[in-house]
Design a protein around this motif. Structure first.
Motif, PDB file in Angstrom:
ATOM      1  N   GLU A 145       2.689  42.062  93.484  1.00 63.21           N
ATOM      2  CA  GLU A 145       3.828  41.147  93.389  1.00 63.21           C
ATOM      3  C   GLU A 145       5.123  41.924  93.169  1.00 63.21           C
ATOM      4  N   ALA A 146       5.048  43.026  92.418  1.00 66.12           N
ATOM      5  CA  ALA A 146       6.227  43.877  92.244  1.00 66.12           C
ATOM      6  C   ALA A 146       6.633  44.500  93.577  1.00 66.12           C
ATOM      7  N   ARG A 147       5.641  44.886  94.369  1.00 66.95           N
ATOM      8  CA  ARG A 147       5.943  45.382  95.718  1.00 66.95           C
ATOM      9  C   ARG A 147       6.680  44.309  96.527  1.00 66.95           C
ATOM     10  N   GLY A 148       6.204  43.076  96.413  1.00 65.23           N
ATOM     11  CA  GLY A 148       6.835  41.983  97.143  1.00 65.23           C
ATOM     12  C   GLY A 148       8.274  41.762  96.718  1.00 65.23           C
ATOM     13  N   LEU A 149       8.542  41.805  95.407  1.00 64.75           N
ATOM     14  CA  LEU A 149       9.911  41.626  94.927  1.00 64.75           C
ATOM     15  C   LEU A 149      10.829  42.706  95.477  1.00 64.75           C
ATOM     16  N   ALA A 150      10.338  43.951  95.457  1.00 64.93           N
ATOM     17  CA  ALA A 150      11.153  45.053  95.960  1.00 64.93           C
ATOM     18  C   ALA A 150      11.442  44.886  97.451  1.00 64.93           C
ATOM     19  N   MET A 151      10.417  44.555  98.230  1.00 67.48           N
ATOM     20  CA  MET A 151      10.613  44.385  99.672  1.00 67.48           C
ATOM     21  C   MET A 151      11.587  43.256  99.966  1.00 67.48           C
ATOM     22  N   ASP A 152      11.410  42.132  99.291  1.00 68.83           N
ATOM     23  CA  ASP A 152      12.253  40.969  99.575  1.00 68.83           C
ATOM     24  C   ASP A 152      13.711  41.239  99.217  1.00 68.83           C
TER      25      ASP A 152
END
Length: 337
Positions: free
Chosen positions: A58-65
């Protein structure tokens, strides 16, 4: 789901404790944040590992978004070091997100400040007062999420950011200074009956940080002063800004730091068991040596089109964000936690 409700609650249950030291369970899990680090075994329990891995993705997702929305930023470090962040904020560090100025909190310094969405993602997930709207405003004027972490000032007031970082290597030196100040405060104010200061300083740094003289000078000083409350995490992804690291460096960095007088570790930075074990040992071993953990990682992990290459360093992965989110098992809704 917030990290405070997912990973932290799962960690607490897996360790058979009722939350965190000094905190009593209440109806809303979100109301208790890590006031002190959880006492866990070195190996990560299966349920806990699932929760920590979920948080990492989910942290990866926040960074990508956030980087995709800004069309600017550095995606490689937040994706490559996600398991490191999950372990730091999920089980190792002692902190209180509702009282970010608590004197005896562990300090985290992102020496590789260009990877700022790493710290912003984890501050949000861990429950600090960094709203999702601020992550959506990454790199925008007057936002709480500038391109590099900045100590609270007239422009930015981001809780959980301990110092301004960006110039490579400087965050390592900052961390040495923080560790020295803790030792000085402990010597002056701790008594046989009351331990007021006993916190640990963590810093995450990359190849560029260790190519700078300021990190070498401060590392030698840290060993000389026996700062065993200092843990440097090396995001060893074999990539620099515009080329693979092998073109510019070939040193044995573990031998260098051991030569300074540090205790060194060499681990798989994506293996939650290995990360937990190394960090636990580094934090607890008061042997007069600062700690250096080489975390071997894949830059941009989770985005096959760019991972493991220098293209992953910046925003080259923006066109592949939706596909990467799907591959990580994240829902279609952006900024999902």
């Amino acid at each position: 789901m917030k990290f405070s409700m997912l990973a932290i609650a799962a960690t607490a249950m897996a360790a058979s404790v009722s939350g965190f030291a000094g905190v009593h369970p209440v109806n809303q899990v979100r109301t208790f944040m890590p006031v002190t680090s959880l006492k866990m075994s070195a190996a990560v329990d299966t349920d806990t590992k699932v929760a920590l891995q979920t948080a990492a993705n989910e942290a990866r997702g926040l960074a990508m978004d956030s980087i995709a929305a800004a069309k600017s930023g550095h995606m490689g470090l937040p994706l490559g070091a996600a398991e490191i962040g999950a372990t730091l904020y999920g089980s190792i560090m002692q902190y209180n997100a509702k009282d970010p100025q608590w004197m005896n909190r562990d300090r985290f310094i992102l020496s590789a400040g260009h990877g700022s969405m790493f710290i912003y993602s984890w501050l949000n997930i861990a429950g600090y007062e960094l709203p999702m709207e601020e992550l959506k405003n990454f790199r925008q004027h007057h936002s709480m999420t500038p391109g590099h972490p900045e100590f609270p000032n007239s422009e930015h007031n981001t809780p959980g950011v301990e110092c301004t970082t960006g110039p490579l290597g400087q965050g390592v030196a900052n961390a040495v200074g923080f560790a020295l100040s803790e030792k000085m405060a402990a010597a002056r104010y701790n008594t046989a009956d009351h331990t007021i200061f006993d916190h640990t300083i963590f810093a995450l740094a990359g190849d560029g940080c260790f190519q700078e003289g300021v990190s070498a000078e401060s590392a030698a000083f840290a060993a000389h002063e026996k700062l065993d409350n200092l843990v440097i995490l090396y995001d060893a992804n074999e990539v620099t800004l515009d080329k693979m690291a092998e073109y510019t460096q070939s040193e044995d960095i573990l031998a260098r730091y051991a030569g300074y007088g540090w205790e060194v570790f060499d681990i798989d930075g994506h293996d939650l068991d290995a990360v937990q074990d190394a960090m636990s040992k580094a934090k607890s071993n008061k042997n007069g040596k600062p700690k250096f953990i080489k975390c071997n990682t894949i830059i941009g992990k989770g985005m096959p089109e760019t991972e493991g290459t220098n293209a992953a360093h910046g925003e080259a992965g923006v066109p592949y964000v939706d596909k990467a989110r799907e591959g990580l098992g994240l829902p279609a809704d952006k900024w999902h936690v």
